[in-house]
Design a protein around this motif. Structure first.
Motif: not given
Length: 414
Positions: A51-52, A63-67, A133-136
């Protein structure tokens, strides 16, 4: 039995390791991470706290953070910042903080053993953090932060680990906080086999720190197993990234509490209620840490006090009830200050012992908080006794130091 597996680690080039390695994702706020990584394009925070690299108003669970994390990981690989080892191996990770040294084995631990509670837990997880953490992990197809495991020390394992660290390290650097990190490759087949055989002799492993990461690894494994009609149990998703230390090298610091108000009580009325369950001694302006178990220090109205739990205020035979965090909660925070669920109550906050008692004083003197409590550190033996009993520690019971750096090695899931 403790099943451990070597893996083909994805690691920084030798000359970039110090720049890549970062604090774990969960000890920094997004703002702190953004500031730490702003002049360092190699920082692993771009992957672990992606996210930084998005607008500051972005929700950290968007969702944009994981992408963005996947995009950054792919870029690190494409640019050769991270390179995967050609053969499966173990790694040895030593940390030195002042006079304290700890040597851990980096390995894939069995998710199945975690499911069967042969890797024992002592904390509950929060649904939002576990889902994060699952999504990451699932989006990046990688476990990027190691779970901190421990075991009851064995001299045979110590001997082999000490032999390995006599060799030439792959990485060796001292971070900005003064903690030295040294990292060795364990690529000799005889050492790999010997370590696996020695760990098979252990009764179990314990999660010291990283309950959300280990729970996430289990969920990802279960998802992928359900999606794989040819599942064998040997796939990389059946193992999770860990650093495993002997229990007698663990360093647990105090985990302290600060509370916003006295629950409507005057200072005198509050002290009177506290004295019903604790022996109270005024110390004055000088801060002193608790000297032993069941002893606390308190900062209130510009003065320090020493509190000692009276006999009969807790069950000495219950591994959870005799913890100092439980004694403080059950005899003071709940009945006197009216604290509800400490995971959700906004009137209480927690301060890691690495910040010292001065941080407690600062938080109270600033007017942000009204009272602070310093605790004696929970022991690793207490942690293992609770895990062995199948019980759960209260939240924020242990603060481990030094923290494991992220980015020194990554476990890819295929």
């Amino acid at each position: 039995m403790a099943i451990i597996k070597p893996f083909k680690g994805l690691r920084p080039k030798k000359e970039l390791a110090e720049k890549v390695a970062s604090p774990p994702y969960d000890v920094l706020s997004s703002e702190e991470a953004r500031e730490m990584a702003k002049d360092n394009p190699f920082s692993f925070l771009h992957i672990n706290k992606p996210e930084i690299d998005l607008p500051p108003e972005t929700n950290i669970y968007d969702e944009a953070v994981y992408q963005k994390g996947k995009e950054n990981l792919d870029r690190f690989i494409k640019e050769g910042i991270l390179v995967q080892d050609e053969k499966p191996m173990f790694y040895v990770y030593r940390q030195i903080m002042g006079d304290h040294s700890q040597i851990g084995l980096v390995a894939g631990a069995s998710v199945e053993e975690y499911e069967k509670n042969l890797i024992k837990k002592h904390e509950l997880t929060r649904a939002d953090k576990e889902e994060d953490r699952v999504k990451h992990v699932n989006t990046l197809n990688a476990q990027t932060g190691p779970v901190f495991l421990t075991y009851k020390a064995r001299p045979e394992i110590d001997a082999l680990m000490n032999k390995i660290v006599q060799g030439e390290p792959e990485y060796d650097f001292t971070a900005d906080d003064g903690i030295r990190h040294t990292f060795w490759l364990v690529d000799k087949d005889e050492d790999i086999k010997a370590l696996q055989e020695l760990f098979k002799q252990l009764d179990c492993l314990y999660v010291a720190d990283g309950h959300h990461r280990s729970a996430a690894a289990m969920r990802v494994k279960q998802m992928r197993q359900a999606q794989n009609p040819n599942h064998t149990g040997d796939e990389e998703y059946n193992y999770f990234l860990t650093v495993i230390f002997p229990h007698n090298q663990m360093y647990i610091m105090d985990y302290n509490r600060v509370v916003k108000d006295l629950n409507g009580l005057s200072v005198d009325a509050f002290l009177k209620k506290v004295s019903e369950k604790f022996d109270v001694q005024k110390l004055g302006a000088s801060a002193e840490k608790p000297r032993q178990k069941h002893e606390f220090v308190m900062y209130l109205n510009g003065e320090w006090y020493r509190l000692k739990a009276r006999p009969g205020t807790f069950n000495e035979n219950d591994p959870v009830e005799q913890l100092d965090v439980s004694i403080l909660m059950n005899n003071l925070l709940v009945p006197i200050l009216g604290i509800g669920d400490p995971r959700k109550d906004k009137r209480i906050d927690f301060v890691g012992g690495i910040r010292g008692l001065e941080e407690l004083k600062r938080r109270v003197d600033s007017g942000e908080m009204q009272v602070a409590f310093g605790l004696y550190p929970t022991s690793i033996e207490d942690l293992m006794a609770i895990a062995d009993a199948g019980k759960i520690m209260p939240p924020k019971s242990t603060w481990f130091e030094p923290k494991l750096r992220s980015g020194l090695v990554i476990h890819l899931l295929d």
